[in-house]
Design a protein around this motif. Structure first.
Motif, PDB file in Angstrom:
ATOM      1  N   VAL A   1      68.514  47.743  -2.644  1.00 15.10           N
ATOM      2  CA  VAL A   1      68.964  46.771  -1.643  1.00 15.10           C
ATOM      3  C   VAL A   1      70.190  46.020  -2.174  1.00 15.10           C
ATOM      4  O   VAL A   1      71.187  45.850  -1.471  1.00 15.10           O
ATOM      5  N   LEU A   2      70.093  45.619  -3.425  1.00 18.32           N
ATOM      6  CA  LEU A   2      71.256  44.993  -4.070  1.00 18.32           C
ATOM      7  C   LEU A   2      72.471  45.925  -3.972  1.00 18.32           C
ATOM      8  O   LEU A   2      73.591  45.494  -3.673  1.00 18.32           O
ATOM      9  N   THR A   3      72.241  47.198  -4.202  1.00 12.91           N
ATOM     10  CA  THR A   3      73.333  48.177  -4.164  1.00 12.91           C
ATOM     11  C   THR A   3      73.944  48.263  -2.766  1.00 12.91           C
ATOM     12  O   THR A   3      75.167  48.357  -2.613  1.00 12.91           O
ATOM     13  N   LEU A   4      73.078  48.242  -1.748  1.00 15.44           N
ATOM     14  CA  LEU A   4      73.596  48.326  -0.372  1.00 15.44           C
ATOM     15  C   LEU A   4      74.524  47.139  -0.084  1.00 15.44           C
ATOM     16  O   LEU A   4      75.631  47.315   0.447  1.00 15.44           O
TER      17      LEU A   4
ATOM     18  N   PRO B   1      66.066  45.533   5.501  1.00 13.64           N
ATOM     19  CA  PRO B   1      67.268  45.092   4.777  1.00 13.64           C
ATOM     20  C   PRO B   1      68.563  45.777   5.218  1.00 13.64           C
ATOM     21  O   PRO B   1      69.643  45.265   4.924  1.00 13.64           O
ATOM     22  N   PHE B   2      68.486  46.903   5.922  1.00 15.27           N
ATOM     23  CA  PHE B   2      69.725  47.492   6.439  1.00 15.27           C
ATOM     24  C   PHE B   2      70.405  46.486   7.386  1.00 15.27           C
ATOM     25  O   PHE B   2      71.626  46.371   7.414  1.00 15.27           O
ATOM     26  N   PHE B   3      69.595  45.768   8.161  1.00  9.74           N
ATOM     27  CA  PHE B   3      70.154  44.738   9.049  1.00  9.74           C
ATOM     28  C   PHE B   3      70.659  43.561   8.211  1.00  9.74           C
ATOM     29  O   PHE B   3      71.788  43.104   8.376  1.00  9.74           O
ATOM     30  N   THR B   4      69.783  43.082   7.319  1.00 10.01           N
ATOM     31  CA  THR B   4      70.101  41.830   6.632  1.00 10.01           C
ATOM     32  C   THR B   4      71.277  41.986   5.657  1.00 10.01           C
ATOM     33  O   THR B   4      72.097  41.080   5.528  1.00 10.01           O
ATOM     34  N   CYS B   5      71.349  43.123   4.975  1.00  7.45           N
ATOM     35  CA  CYS B   5      72.469  43.318   4.037  1.00  7.45           C
ATOM     36  C   CYS B   5      73.798  43.235   4.779  1.00  7.45           C
ATOM     37  O   CYS B   5      74.762  42.654   4.271  1.00  7.45           O
ATOM     38  N   VAL B   6      73.856  43.824   5.959  1.00  6.48           N
ATOM     39  CA  VAL B   6      75.103  43.810   6.731  1.00  6.48           C
ATOM     40  C   VAL B   6      75.395  42.389   7.212  1.00  6.48           C
ATOM     41  O   VAL B   6      76.504  41.875   7.036  1.00  6.48           O
TER      42      VAL B   6
ATOM     43  N   ILE C   1      66.260  56.975  -1.392  1.00  7.46           N
ATOM     44  CA  ILE C   1      65.222  56.469  -2.294  1.00  7.46           C
ATOM     45  C   ILE C   1      63.886  57.200  -2.097  1.00  7.46           C
ATOM     46  O   ILE C   1      63.108  57.318  -3.032  1.00  7.46           O
ATOM     47  N   HIS C   2      63.640  57.710  -0.872  1.00  7.07           N
ATOM     48  CA  HIS C   2      62.356  58.386  -0.609  1.00  7.07           C
ATOM     49  C   HIS C   2      62.433  59.904  -0.809  1.00  7.07           C
ATOM     50  O   HIS C   2      61.507  60.622  -0.424  1.00  7.07           O
ATOM     51  N   SER C   3      63.531  60.380  -1.407  1.00  8.72           N
ATOM     52  CA  SER C   3      63.766  61.827  -1.402  1.00  8.72           C
ATOM     53  C   SER C   3      62.775  62.645  -2.223  1.00  8.72           C
ATOM     54  O   SER C   3      62.654  63.852  -2.020  1.00  8.72           O
ATOM     55  N   ASP C   4      62.065  62.020  -3.144  1.00  4.65           N
ATOM     56  CA  ASP C   4      61.077  62.782  -3.926  1.00  4.65           C
ATOM     57  C   ASP C   4      59.713  62.798  -3.255  1.00  4.65           C
ATOM     58  O   ASP C   4      58.803  63.488  -3.716  1.00  4.65           O
TER      59      ASP C   4
ATOM     60  N   ILE D   1      57.381  52.124  -9.716  1.00  2.00           N
ATOM     61  CA  ILE D   1      57.957  51.236 -10.731  1.00  2.00           C
ATOM     62  C   ILE D   1      59.020  50.321 -10.115  1.00  2.00           C
ATOM     63  O   ILE D   1      60.032  49.992 -10.757  1.00  2.00           O
ATOM     64  N   ALA D   2      58.756  49.882  -8.870  1.00  2.12           N
ATOM     65  CA  ALA D   2      59.753  49.048  -8.178  1.00  2.12           C
ATOM     66  C   ALA D   2      60.009  47.736  -8.913  1.00  2.12           C
ATOM     67  O   ALA D   2      61.091  47.155  -8.801  1.00  2.12           O
ATOM     68  N   GLY D   3      59.036  47.258  -9.678  1.00  2.00           N
ATOM     69  CA  GLY D   3      59.210  46.000 -10.404  1.00  2.00           C
ATOM     70  C   GLY D   3      60.173  46.115 -11.576  1.00  2.00           C
ATOM     71  O   GLY D   3      60.488  45.099 -12.216  1.00  2.00           O
ATOM     72  N   LEU D   4      60.635  47.316 -11.878  1.00  2.00           N
ATOM     73  CA  LEU D   4      61.519  47.484 -13.033  1.00  2.00           C
ATOM     74  C   LEU D   4      63.006  47.534 -12.654  1.00  2.00           C
ATOM     75  O   LEU D   4      63.864  47.728 -13.526  1.00  2.00           O
ATOM     76  N   SER D   5      63.299  47.362 -11.359  1.00  2.00           N
ATOM     77  CA  SER D   5      64.694  47.232 -10.894  1.00  2.00           C
ATOM     78  C   SER D   5      65.636  48.266 -11.510  1.00  2.00           C
ATOM     79  O   SER D   5      66.631  47.916 -12.144  1.00  2.00           O
ATOM     80  N   SER D   6      65.295  49.512 -11.331  1.00  2.00           N
ATOM     81  CA  SER D   6      66.132  50.552 -11.908  1.00  2.00           C
ATOM     82  C   SER D   6      66.542  51.547 -10.820  1.00  2.00           C
ATOM     83  O   SER D   6      65.698  52.264 -10.289  1.00  2.00           O
ATOM     84  N   SER D   7      67.818  51.563 -10.493  1.00  2.00           N
ATOM     85  CA  SER D   7      68.309  52.471  -9.447  1.00  2.00           C
ATOM     86  C   SER D   7      69.695  52.953  -9.859  1.00  2.00           C
ATOM     87  O   SER D   7      70.199  52.578 -10.918  1.00  2.00           O
ATOM     88  N   TYR D   8      70.295  53.787  -9.022  1.00  2.00           N
ATOM     89  CA  TYR D   8      71.644  54.269  -9.355  1.00  2.00           C
ATOM     90  C   TYR D   8      72.287  54.835  -8.105  1.00  2.00           C
ATOM     91  O   TYR D   8      71.603  55.118  -7.110  1.00  2.00           O
ATOM     92  N   VAL D   9      73.604  54.953  -8.154  1.00  2.58           N
ATOM     93  CA  VAL D   9      74.310  55.647  -7.086  1.00  2.58           C
ATOM     94  C   VAL D   9      74.939  56.909  -7.659  1.00  2.58           C
ATOM     95  O   VAL D   9      75.250  56.970  -8.858  1.00  2.58           O
TER      96      VAL D   9
END
Ligand code: PLP
Length: 390
Positions: free
Chosen positions: A98-101, A124-129, A203-206, A240-248
């Motif tokens: 979400v931060l990334t968006l 969050p797609f609405f709110t981020c925008v 994010i849901h691709s797996d 492991i959402a509590g570990l705040s680990s993502s990437y682009v």
């Protein structure tokens, strides 16, 4: 019988857990069965916990960096799971999707620009925008029976000279679609034609079930790869959402360079040491576990469909191709969302997400998170059937 036990009930109350410990504050029933926010009730696989323990045992958690193995684990995972040849330099780590968006919106559009989203879609797609001062353009999905597709005629009509970005959700939360190659190609063609930057939240691709295959957007063609940014994370897959680990993953060097500079402006650079360790362990050892979890989740989905058809035939559920989120239409009961929600929470004792938070198209719907032991799902559905009846 698989190697891992997804039937185990692990108490989560009293762990500062949003899903359980905020039930009272958010919904007024602290004892309800929570089938709302999208995290799982399953134990994180042993190989992730072992890697975290090993790191914790060192007893110094100071400044660190992401080692070669971190990047290589992403490259290997994308190849193994999605047959996608990612080059290491295409990867920019971030600390939450979400931060990334929001960061992407800020880096690539100006206040007042339009960003297209496709409701019903992740709130969050609405709110981020909106929170970044951009304008949401809604291109609602088209519903035929219980099946959803893109509405590309509507999209073409809504595009203007101010439309700069489209945020795609693939697989889609909450309708559970895995978009097909033909669908993605057509959507991509329109975006390229109008010079709209594609952001694909994968994010849901797996979490894709038998009979379906996730197609990473950049694998469609070089032309599309050069106009798109993919958001990814191991957080939903491995709980492991509590570990705040993502990437682009950004194939185009110029787009990537621009986003890299933006991340540096915010000093979003080294990440969280535990999150980095967890990601690498997940992607290095996780394939068999993910297959097992997907089998279990698909059985939960089938169980849910079966109970609904036998006990609550008025509820119409969209077939969940991916994600552990069921999208269910309750409108045949003829009750308002408020009334239904009240009865589910206070009479049945279960908490779902109200459909209207995903856009007005969701009114009359609820989203149910089935990433829980089957016995918990069974109890929740029994309570729901008892309250709502046929
Ligand atoms: C489509 C989508 N993107 C992003 C997220 C959350 O990502 P993060 O926790 O990394 O901010 C979710 C969580 O449900 C989601 O469904």
């Amino acid at each position: 019988m698989g190697k891992y036990n997804f039937d185990e009930i692990i108490p989560r109350r009293g762990t500062d857990c949003e899903k359980y410990d905020l039930l009272g504050a958010y919904f007024g029933n602290a004892d309800a069965i929570p089938l709302w926010v999208a995290d799982g009730d399953f134990r994180v696989p042993d190989f992730i916990t072992a890697a975290i323990r090993k790191r914790v045992d060192h007893e110094i958690y100071a400044y660190s960096y992401r080692p070669e193995g971190y990047y290589q684990s992403i490259v290997n995972w994308q190849k193994l799971r999605h047959n996608w040849e990612v080059q290491k330099e295409m990867i920019l780590p971030t600390e939450g999707v979400v931060l990334t968006l929001s960061a992407l919106i800020m880096a690539f559009t100006e206040p007042g620009d339009q960003v297209v989203i496709q409701p019903p879609v992740y709130t969050p797609f609405f709110t981020c925008v909106r929170q970044t001062g951009r304008e949401v353009v809604e291109n609602p999905l088209k519903r035929t029976g219980d099946h959803y597709t893109f509405d590309l005629d509507d999209l073409k009509e809504k595009i203007s000279s101010r439309t700069k970005m489209l945020i795609l959700c693939n697989p889609h939360n909450p309708v559970g679609r895995v978009w097909t190659e033909a669908e993605l190609l057509e959507l991509g063609r329109i975006c390229v034609e109008h010079n709209i930057l594609m952001v694909s939240d994968e994010i849901h691709s797996d979490l894709v079930f038998g009979g379906y295959r996730h197609i990473p957007f950049p694998t469609l063609s070089k032309e599309l790869a050069d106009r798109c940014i993919v958001c990814m994370a191991p957080s939903k897959t491995f709980n492991i959402a509590g570990l705040s680990s993502s990437y682009v993953i950004i194939p185009d060097p110029a787009i990537r360079g621009q986003f890299d500079r933006f991340l540096h402006q915010l000093h979003l650079v080294n990440g969280n040491i535990i999150g980095n360790v967890a990601l690498e362990a997940a992607y290095t050892h996780g394939s068999e576990w993910v297959d097992e979890q997907n089998d279990y989740l698909a059985e939960n989905r089938n169980y849910l469909l079966d109970v609904l058809s036998k006990r609550m035939p008025r509820v119409r559920m969209t077939f969940t191709e991916a994600t552990y989120l069921a999208w269910m239409d309750f409108s045949a009961y003829g009750l308002s969302e408020k009334e239904l929600n009240h009865r589910l929470i206070h009479q049945a004792g279960i908490v779902l997400n109200k459909g209207s938070i995903y856009g007005k198209e969701g009114d009359g719907f609820f989203r149910l998170n089935f990433a829980c032991p089957r016995s918990v799902l069974a109890t929740a559905l029994e309570k729901m059937a008892g309250e709502l009846g046929r």
